[in-house]
Write a protein that holds these residues in place. Structure first.
Motif, PDB file in Angstrom:
ATOM      1  N   PRO A 139       8.828  11.588  16.677  1.00  0.00           N
ATOM      2  CA  PRO A 139       7.542  12.075  17.183  1.00  0.00           C
ATOM      3  C   PRO A 139       7.243  11.449  18.551  1.00  0.00           C
ATOM      4  O   PRO A 139       7.616  10.306  18.822  1.00  0.00           O
TER       5      PRO A 139
ATOM      6  N   TYR B 234       6.018  16.387  17.358  1.00  0.00           N
ATOM      7  CA  TYR B 234       7.325  16.625  17.977  1.00  0.00           C
ATOM      8  C   TYR B 234       7.121  17.527  19.183  1.00  0.00           C
ATOM      9  O   TYR B 234       6.678  18.672  19.045  1.00  0.00           O
TER      10      TYR B 234
ATOM     11  N   SER C  31       9.413  14.010  22.836  1.00  0.00           N
ATOM     12  CA  SER C  31      10.167  13.381  21.752  1.00  0.00           C
ATOM     13  C   SER C  31      11.512  12.818  22.197  1.00  0.00           C
ATOM     14  O   SER C  31      12.321  13.524  22.808  1.00  0.00           O
TER      15      SER C  31
END
Length: 519
Positions: A295, A308, A329
């Motif tokens: 994330p 994400y 990400s």
């Protein structure tokens, strides 16, 4: 040994003319020649290094050879460093020079040393292994550049090493694999380089499956330029026995010295997940997402309920002057520095999941692939999911049957495609599904993913924010690497002959299609 005397010529011929000469040009004669002929242990050590170096295992070599070219052009990642022009379709010359010389000066002499030594000592299994690895290594190079020096490397006294057409190279690959397969089939109870083989510990049976699976990859690669050869070699590979389970997968092992390069380059903070990746993985609600990416540090910045975040490729230098790292990400924990929780994983060469997708594509053509296109497509997905430990049989079955389609990577953008996971009835959609799922499954093998993108046009990509290459527009595909400057300095007659030849037809351009790129 017939080829040893030629190595110094090769070093001078292929060396990049840069300030990195001492670091780049690792001594190819690190082993004393009489010793390596007499010692299988030393041959095994050379083989181990040939495997690692030809996959560009050292971190900076991997970055300049793969991460800043193929990984970006297949849109696994987008660069976040403002000075990195390759995401805007510029082939940075010194990176390409170093990628070329890293193979020809560092890796190839190791390969030839082992090939010659095993032939001289009658080590049939070891000789078959190095032949297979040589094909694996060279197909990656020709798939970058097209015509390259291959058939005469190490076998000529000429001061200039000639280039071979990609067609001749590929046809030679199949002959070499025939030779290696025959040697292995005659010696299946034998082992070689048990301590030095980074892939299968010298197991002849496992190398036989790898040879057949590699044959299948190369056979499908030539489908659009020579369908008869493609079908013949593909059916031959499947009939002989290819990868079926994840236990068959080919990886190059790593250790504390020879590490997975991703473990280092993720620390450098110079790339992040692409917008295409976000569109496909989030739209499909793909459970592999968490094993591929982390994330974003800043969390959900586009309001889609997920942290994400993918970055559109080809960002301008001005945009990248503001750091994009925390808002997008990074790679998942698996691939980061061990000090930060990573595990230094082995380097992927080829997997059973890829093989199922190759068979699925062959089955689309009506070829004997041991199953229907749908069956093999679904096996490819499930095998990949199992390999990534991304679900149980029930959840995997639900994913395979899903009508989910790619999503927009940000508000105002269009989804990258409208194909679902569930297998379509339309043949061209089926091909797009097969290649898209293969692109997901073989991550982070961008070298192979870029080749398949060029061959098929899939998966569909977002147009780059900007292209700085007048030869390749932002909504087009980068087709090949142009030849490196060092070759024009040291091997000009040969490289110019390759450019003038029928495959390139005078066009040493990033837009020039390779021999097999005919769809």
């Amino acid at each position: 040994m017939k080829n040893i005397s030629l190595f110094l010529v090769m070093v001078l011929l292929f060396a990049s003319c840069t300030g990195d000469f001492e670091e780049t040009n690792t001594d190819p004669l690190a082993f004393a020649i009489p010793d390596i002929v007499e010692s299988e242990l030393l041959q095994g050590q050379a083989f181990a290094q040939a495997q690692y170096t030809s996959m560009f295992g050292e971190n900076w070599r991997y970055q300049i050879a793969q991460n800043l070219f193929a990984d970006i052009w297949c849109q696994y990642f987008a660069t976040t460093a403002s000075g990195f022009d390759s995401d805007r379709y510029i082939q940075v010359g010194n990176w390409a020079d170093l990628a070329w010389s890293s193979f020809y000066v560092q890796s190839l002499p190791q390969i030839i040393l082992v090939e010659d030594a095993t032939e001289e000592t009658g080590n049939a299994v070891g000789n078959a292994m190095i032949k297979i690895w040589k094909v694996n290594a060279f197909h990656r190079m020709t798939d970058y550049w097209g015509p390259i020096p291959y058939l005469e490397v190490g076998n000529t006294e000429l001061e200039a090493i000639p280039y071979d057409s990609q067609e001749d190279i590929y046809r030679s690959f199949f002959v070499t694999l025939d030779e290696a397969v025959a040697q292995l089939e005659a010696n299946l109870d034998q082992v070689s380089f048990t301590a030095g083989d980074r892939t299968y510990g010298g197991d002849a049976g496992k190398w036989l499956k790898f040879a057949n699976s590699l044959r299948l990859r190369l056979a499908i690669r030539v489908k659009y330029v020579d369908p008869v050869l493609s079908q013949t070699e593909a059916e031959k590979a499947v009939a002989a026995g290819v990868f079926l389970t994840n236990d068959d997968n080919a990886y190059v092992s790593v250790d504390e010295v020879n590490r997975n390069p991703l473990e280092s380059i993720t620390d450098w903070g110079e790339f992040r997940m692409s917008a295409t990746m976000e569109s496909i993985l989030e739209g499909y609600e793909d459970p592999r997402l968490a094993s591929y990416f982390a994330p974003a540090v800043d969390g959900d910045s586009d309001g889609d309920g997920s942290a994400y975040e993918g970055l559109l490729n080809g960002q301008t230098k001005v945009t990248l002057e503001t750091s994009q790292n925390d808002s997008h990400s990074d790679m998942a924990t698996l691939y980061i520095d061990t000090a930060l929780g990573g595990i230094n994983p082995p380097m992927e060469v080829m997997t059973a999941a890829e093989v199922y997708f190759l068979r699925a594509e062959g089955a689309l053509e009506g070829w004997a692939m041991g199953g229907s296109p749908e069956e093999l497509y679904e096996m490819g997905i499930s095998t990949s999911m199992e390999d990534r430990e991304a679900g149980d049989p029930v959840s995997i079955a639900a994913y395979i049957a899903s009508s989910n389609t790619p999503s927009a990577y940000e508000a105002g953008a269009e989804p990258i495609s409208d194909i679902p996971v569930a297998f379509s009835a339309d043949p061209e959609t089926q091909l797009e599904q097969i290649i898209t799922q293969k692109w997901i499954a073989i991550y982070p093998n961008g070298w192979e993913a870029w080749a398949e993108l060029r061959r098929t046009g899939y998966p569909k990509q977002y147009a780059r924010a900007q292209s700085d290459n007048s030869d390749v527009a932002a909504d087009e595909i980068m087709r090949r690497m142009v030849y490196v400057s060092a070759q024009f300095d040291t091997n000009s007659e040969s490289v110019n002959a390759a450019i003038a030849g029928p495959e390139l037809n005078g066009a040493d351009l990033n837009s020039t299609r390779l021999w097999w790129d005919k769809k």
